[in-house]
Design a protein around this motif. Structure first.
Motif, PDB file in Angstrom:
ATOM      1  N   ASN A 167      33.573  41.672  41.183  1.00 55.98           N
ATOM      2  CA  ASN A 167      32.642  42.797  41.304  1.00 55.98           C
ATOM      3  C   ASN A 167      32.620  43.648  40.045  1.00 55.98           C
ATOM      4  O   ASN A 167      31.583  44.205  39.677  1.00 55.98           O
ATOM      5  N   ALA A 168      33.779  43.753  39.383  1.00 64.00           N
ATOM      6  CA  ALA A 168      33.857  44.555  38.161  1.00 64.00           C
ATOM      7  C   ALA A 168      33.246  43.834  36.967  1.00 64.00           C
ATOM      8  O   ALA A 168      32.955  44.458  35.944  1.00 64.00           O
ATOM      9  N   HIS A 169      33.073  42.514  37.074  1.00 65.97           N
ATOM     10  CA  HIS A 169      32.496  41.704  36.000  1.00 65.97           C
ATOM     11  C   HIS A 169      31.346  40.882  36.577  1.00 65.97           C
ATOM     12  O   HIS A 169      31.533  39.714  36.926  1.00 65.97           O
ATOM     13  N   PRO A 170      30.158  41.479  36.715  1.00 64.12           N
ATOM     14  CA  PRO A 170      29.030  40.762  37.340  1.00 64.12           C
ATOM     15  C   PRO A 170      28.723  39.421  36.683  1.00 64.12           C
ATOM     16  O   PRO A 170      28.236  38.502  37.338  1.00 64.12           O
ATOM     17  N   GLY A 171      29.027  39.304  35.397  1.00 60.06           N
ATOM     18  CA  GLY A 171      28.746  38.043  34.711  1.00 60.06           C
ATOM     19  C   GLY A 171      29.904  37.069  34.725  1.00 60.06           C
ATOM     20  O   GLY A 171      29.859  36.029  34.046  1.00 60.06           O
TER      21      GLY A 171
END
Length: 661
Positions: A446-450
């Motif tokens: 969630n903290a790194h959408p990519g």
């Protein structure tokens, strides 16, 4: 535990000394003969009395023959015995350890070899040593890393006294809820847990309720604790209906009963306890769904109650604090003319050394929680995204920066660090290992959408480089076939509690992932894997480990050159050799034209090297693999080397697609 305590009490009474065995010393305090003799020896050594007989004797001095005698003298008034007693009890990381100390038949000793630093020590019945470190320092000095005088450190003997209750309510309500916008923002508006325990107004019963059916999101306390062997009360399909009617608080395991008490002190009407809020026999699908929701359960709790000193659900954690039984003499107390100073039992100590610190599930429960109330026998501690508080006044410990965003807190580097710590945690059910990390994996995603796909404890965008992990030691192969946790190429395949090292090197990749599969048992994409279904196909240069028929030689001696490089003089005339380290089985040495490569095998092995192959991952690192006997087209990892010096090691080797399982 009650039987142990009663046994110890009877034994102590048999050893009860008379008050006539105490005398008043020059400082006006009561002292026993053992402490008086120790003080004389300390004074003699510190004063450097070269001709004293004390200088010729052993560094170890026996204070008392066992703990019962120490306790007895503390009870009748020896001021110094009370200090030694408190220091030893502060080092007990669980109730079990404290009771073991009380049963201890071994001597209470002092190590005077490094005065003015000193060690109070005893050997516990299990053979381990309990050590309390202290320093003798001049009055009024300021010393880095050392607390104030030990006699000035005190907690309330009753952990649920009005003083303690008022303190934790201030931390929670007055400070965090009212003033810490960062903590409120981190909690967000997540969905409530599927089930909660509602505490009755008279505090005598709890009942299971559906969290999602409450009129509006209610604050609740999430509990992080060790089950041990006494978590006998669980919610099952057979008793769920009864639990919705009500469970008498007196029927709860002692630790959960005490957690209800803390909820009431905090004035929070709901509680989340895994054993009671998850139907334990509902099947893989529900369990997987609940495990996938842990980041919400702990991430949106009003506060997480971390029960640090209890190794068992039946132990409880609100017992009177044993270390605070006797009041210490505070005015003008000195030993051998000095203050007794010792390190605080701070939050870092409680987080890393107490009973809860070894539990696998507690790892993510702590890291997912914006607010945590740590409850230990050595005091109560508070940690949130904005502040840390301590009952003892110390603030040292695990600090969470209020300015750190979710993305900064969950970088790839911190993922590696977390995995290395997580690998040492204990699990009753080894197959929980990935599920107990699911919440953190979900938070990272969630903290790194990519971020790329999560595959068996690794992130795909950092493979194949992350395959060059290695255990802290070569492991002994299990006698029987162990339960499948994960594929051989993943760190989850090594036993829990084994140390792990994942490297963040930026060596040039010479391989690539061309296919992967890691199906999970349930709907949680970060959860437990289907047995023997995960695979990873790597394309890289491939060759036999012992290519070219190398000569086996004795493990070579080495020394560092002026540039810090290891040099092996005994191999200067050798062209193609290998050797095994017989001291550390499983460590293999390869060398060609004096360019060495150290290969670390995951499991002890000294034979069948001709069936091993090397798969190049980076220009300086490779995996060591072997073909499966039943499926020769598939390979399992058996070890790796991260940094070798033979740049021609894979010269002429074909580029091959290797399927790892």
């Amino acid at each position: 535990m009650i039987e142990l305590f009663n046994s110890w009490t009877k034994r102590m009474r048999r050893n009860q000394p008379q008050s006539s065995n105490l005398r008043i010393n020059i400082d006006g305090r009561l002292i026993c003969k053992g402490c008086e003799d120790l003080e004389r020896r300390c004074f003699a050594r510190i004063a450097y009395l070269q001709n004293s007989d004390d200088q010729k004797k052993s560094r170890w001095v026996t204070i008392h023959p066992d703990y019962a005698v120490l306790e007895s003298f503390a009870e009748i008034g020896c001021a110094t015995c009370r200090v030694w007693r408190k220091l030893l009890l502060q080092q007990c990381n669980s109730h079990d350890t404290a009771l073991s100390l009380m049963q201890n038949p071994h001597r209470i000793e002092a190590d005077l070899s490094k005065l003015p630093d000193m060690l109070i020590s005893t050997r516990l019945p299990n053979g381990k040593y309990l050590n309390a470190q202290l320093s003798l320092k001049s009055t009024g000095g300021i010393y880095e890393g050392i607390s104030t005088n030990i006699t000035s450190q005190s907690l309330h003997p009753d952990p649920v006294s009005d003083e303690v209750a008022s303190m934790i309510r201030k931390w929670f309500h007055d400070d965090c809820l009212e003033k810490h916008w960062e903590c409120r923002r981190a909690m967000g508006d997540g969905s409530p847990p599927r089930r909660l325990l509602a505490i009755s107004d008279d505090e005598l019963t709890v009942r299971l309720v559906d969290g999602e059916l409450l009129a509006h999101p209610e604050p609740y306390v999430a509990v992080s604790y060790r089950w041990g062997t006494s978590q006998n009360l669980k919610t099952t399909r057979d008793n769920e209906a009864a639990h919705r009617i009500g469970i008498p608080v007196q029927d709860l395991p002692k630790t959960i009963r005490d957690a209800v008490t803390v909820c009431c002190l905090l004035r929070v009407p709901y509680l989340w306890v895994d054993a009671l809020c998850i139907v334990q026999d509902a099947g893989v699908e529900e369990w997987s769904t609940e495990a996938a929701n842990m980041h919400n359960v702990y991430g949106h709790a009003a506060v997480t109650l971390a029960i640090c000193s209890s190794a068992d659900a039946g132990a409880g954690f609100l017992q009177p604090r044993l270390a605070e039984t006797y009041e210490l003499m505070q005015d003008n107390f000195q030993f051998a003319g000095f203050d007794i100073r010792a390190n605080y039992v701070d939050l870092h100590h409680v987080r890393t050394r107490y009973a809860l610190a070894s539990r696998g599930w507690a790892f993510q429960e702590e890291r997912l929680s914006p607010r945590i109330l740590y409850w230990s026998d050595s005091g109560v501690f508070w940690s949130c995204l904005s502040s840390e508080y301590s009952e003892t006044g110390s603030k040292n410990g695990w600090e969470m920066s209020a300015s750190a965003s979710q993305a900064k807190r969950f970088t790839l580097g911190s993922w590696h660090e977390m995995i290395q710590e997580y690998a040492t945690r204990e699990f009753t059910k080894p197959n929980d290992r990935l599920g107990a990390l699911s919440g953190l994996a979900s938070r990272y995603k969630n903290a790194h959408p990519g971020a790329s796909e999560y595959i068996a404890g690794h992130w795909l965008h950092h493979l194949p480089a992350d395959l060059l992990w290695r255990p802290g030691r070569t492991m002994v192969p299990p006698i029987a076939e162990s339960e499948y946790i994960g594929p051989s190429w993943s760190w989850v395949s090594i036993p829990s509690t084994a140390k792990l090292k994942i490297y963040n090197d930026n060596f040039v990749l010479s391989s690539r992932v061309i296919d992967h599969s890691a199906p999970t048992l349930g709907p949680d994409p970060f959860g437990a894997l289907k047995p023997h279904a995960a695979s990873l196909t790597i394309q890289g240069r491939f060759r036999p480990l012992l290519q070219g028929r190398p000569e086996e030689v004795v493990w070579p001696d080495a020394h560092k050159s002026e540039g810090g490089r290891l040099v092996y003089p005994s191999l200067q005339a050798s062209s193609n050799v290998y050797a095994f380290d017989r001291v550390h089985p499983g460590v293999l040495f390869l060398a060609k034209d004096c360019r060495p490569a150290i290969v670390f095998l995951d499991w002890e092995r000294t034979s069948d090297l001709d069936v091993l192959f090397c798969l190049e991952i980076t220009r300086r690192g490779f995996l060591v693999v072997e073909a499966l006997p039943e499926k020769p087209e598939e390979y399992r990892r058996v070890g790796c080397t991260r940094s070798h010096e033979d740049h021609e090691f894979f010269e002429g080797s074909p580029l091959t697609d290797v399927k790892l399982v």
